[in-house]
Design an enzyme around this catalytic site. Structure first.
Site, mmCIF file in Angstrom:
data_model
loop_
_atom_site.group_PDB
_atom_site.id
_atom_site.type_symbol
_atom_site.label_atom_id
_atom_site.label_comp_id
_atom_site.label_asym_id
_atom_site.label_seq_id
_atom_site.Cartn_x
_atom_site.Cartn_y
_atom_site.Cartn_z
ATOM 1 N N SER A 1 -1.647 -7.939 -2.042
ATOM 2 C CA SER A 1 -1.184 -7.542 -1.235
ATOM 3 C C SER A 1 -2.059 -7.042 0.373
ATOM 4 C CB SER A 1 0.016 -6.699 -1.106
ATOM 5 O OG SER A 1 -0.907 -5.179 -1.381
ATOM 6 N N LYS A 2 -1.169 -6.451 1.117
ATOM 7 C CA LYS A 2 -2.187 -6.444 2.634
ATOM 8 C C LYS A 2 -3.238 -4.877 2.054
ATOM 9 C CE LYS A 2 -0.189 -7.520 6.935
ATOM 10 N NZ LYS A 2 0.584 -8.763 6.377
ATOM 11 N N ARG A 3 -2.461 -4.054 1.146
ATOM 12 C CA ARG A 3 -3.385 -3.159 1.494
ATOM 13 C C ARG A 3 -5.091 -3.355 0.589
ATOM 14 N NH1 ARG A 3 -3.338 -1.053 -3.764
ATOM 15 N NH2 ARG A 3 -2.259 -2.540 -4.892
#
Ligand code: GLU
Length: 443
Positions: free
Chosen positions: A207-209
């Site tokens: 994910s963007k994390r």
């Protein structure tokens, strides 16, 4: 007679093309190519609130950049509303669907879910059984008149005569509904291959994390499309034999669903870096030069006056010194700048030393007298100078390097000078000579 393979990629234009989507697109493309089939692009723009034209454009751009070329489409679902209504009418007429009046949301069409076990065959996973009685009836036409995903997907896959659907396994849970629809509509279902998700380096769903996840971001960060496509392909498939570096053409000949992984793959940033470095080192210089040009233009560098021959030399000079095109953009910024910044540490270490003024002005005079600015001519001339004056080449080269680039790191000095050209080289040396104290002060 075997049917001709037809695959599709069906993104929703609600965001950029992310790594997982790129992998899905690539596998469908490779599968079609491997079997001499057709690859179709379909834009699933039925979520009216979240779909945006700019995302459609970004997805098309990312696919083209990666070399994933479609043979048919893009087909837009928003242009096929009549067809979905017609299919819904059929199900209403047979009683398999019904109108559902909601006082707040309005009138939708819902499909009845049969109460039975549904077997889901899959080319990657073993057959899975779903108890459909656990699924509620589901919307096929929303109250805004647009089709719901499962419904439009089935109608389109059937109309486009899709033979194989390769997609992420987050869609496995849609299979009972989609299979029920195929049956009720009397349409043949394609074969399905649900591929496992991609995990971040820490084992959580990517994910963007974890940093960059969209193809656009990787493009911006200076990765090469060949490297990214190669890397993404290996997140869930490998041809065996430890073969890792493969062009898209290679992969078109090798791709095989029977070698798709059954469990999730991890996204390894270091491996991507390594792979990008491999491509930087080995791509034909003209190709690399074209990518560099495109990247620098993307970064708003003014390239007027730099021809392809020059760009190829830049590529050759830097390809072993960088891991991404962004590294080149940073490392070679001095080439394009009108005014360069001088790194204070390099100034101190190299230029603000006794005797440097002499050697740099002597070098300046040699360069100014030099008509032929080819790097080996410059080198010959300086070797003679060093011999005559008993100097080491490094002691002469380093002050010139700092003067013309602003720092102590650059490709070999004569190549650097050749890339910079006569005017820029001389004017930078001149301006440094003006700044240097005439007699080195002892403090
Ligand atoms: N629009 C769906 C998605 O982006 C497509 C799923 C499918 O391939 O059927 O996830």
């Amino acid at each position: 007679m075997t049917e001709k393979v037809r695959t599709r990629f069906a993104p929703s234009p609600t965001g950029y093309l992310h790594v997982g989507g790129a992998r899905t697109a690539l596998y469908n493309f490779l599968y079609a190519r491997r079997h001499g089939g057709t690859f179709i692009l379909r834009i699933e723009d039925t979520d009216r609130e979240r779909s945006e034209d700019r995302f459609t454009q970004a997805i098309l751009d990312s696919l083209s950049w990666l070399g994933i070329n479609w043979d048919e489409g893009p087909v837009f679902q928003s242009q096929r509303l009549d067809r979905y209504r017609e299919a819904a009418e059929k199900l209403l007429a047979s009683g398999e669907a019904y109108c559902d009046e909601d006082p707040e949301k309005g009138r939708a069409v819902k499909m009845r879910m049969p109460r039975r076990i549904i077997k889901v065959p899959d080319l990657v996973h073993d057959e899975i059984e779903f108890d459909a009685s656990l699924n509620d009836d589901f919307v096929i036409i929303k109250s805004d008149g647009f089709p719901a995903y499962n419904f439009a997907c089935v109608v389109d896959d059937a109309d486009l005569a899709i033979t194989h659907v390769i997609r992420g396994d987050e869609h496995l849970s849609n299979m009972p509904r989609q299979l029920v629809l195929y049956e009720a509509l009397g349409l043949p279902a394609p074969q399905f291959a649900h591929i496992p998700m991609i995990l971040g380096p820490d084992g959580a769903k990517l994910s963007k994390r974890h940093g960059a996840t969209s193809v656009t971001e990787y493009h911006d960060k200076g990765f090469l499309p060949e490297a990214l496509a190669n890397f993404v392909a290996l997140l869930g498939w490998s041809p065996g034999n430890d073969l890792e570096i493969m062009s898209i053409e290679d992969m078109c000949g090798l791709f095989d669903l029977s070698r798709a992984r059954k469990n999730a793959s991890r996204f390894d940033n270091e491996k991507l870096m390594w792979m990008n470095g491999q491509y930087l080192m080995n791509l034909p210089a003209e190709r690399l030069a074209a990518d560099i040009r495109e990247y620098l233009v993307r970064k708003n560098v003014d390239l007027a006056g730099y021809d392809d021959v020059w760009m190829t030399r830049l590529a050759e000079a830097y390809r072993i010194r960088i891991k991404t095109l962004d590294d080149l953009y940073v490392a070679a910024a001095y080439v394009f700048a009108d005014e360069i910044e001088y790194d204070p540490a390099s100034m101190k270490k190299v230029l603000e030393k006794e005797g440097v003024l002499d050697v740099l002005s002597a070098s300046r005079d040699i360069l100014a007298a030099q008509d032929d600015w080819a790097s080996d001519r410059l080198e010959e001339r300086f070797r003679v100078f060093c011999e005559e004056t008993g100097r080491a080449l490094g002691k002469v080269a380093q002050p010139i390097r700092v003067a013309v680039t602003g720092s102590t790191a650059s490709p070999p000095i004569f190549e650097t000078l050749a890339l910079l050209g006569r005017d820029k080289s001389l004017s930078r040396i001149d301006s440094v000579l003006k700044r240097l104290p005439t007699a080195s002060s002892p403090e």
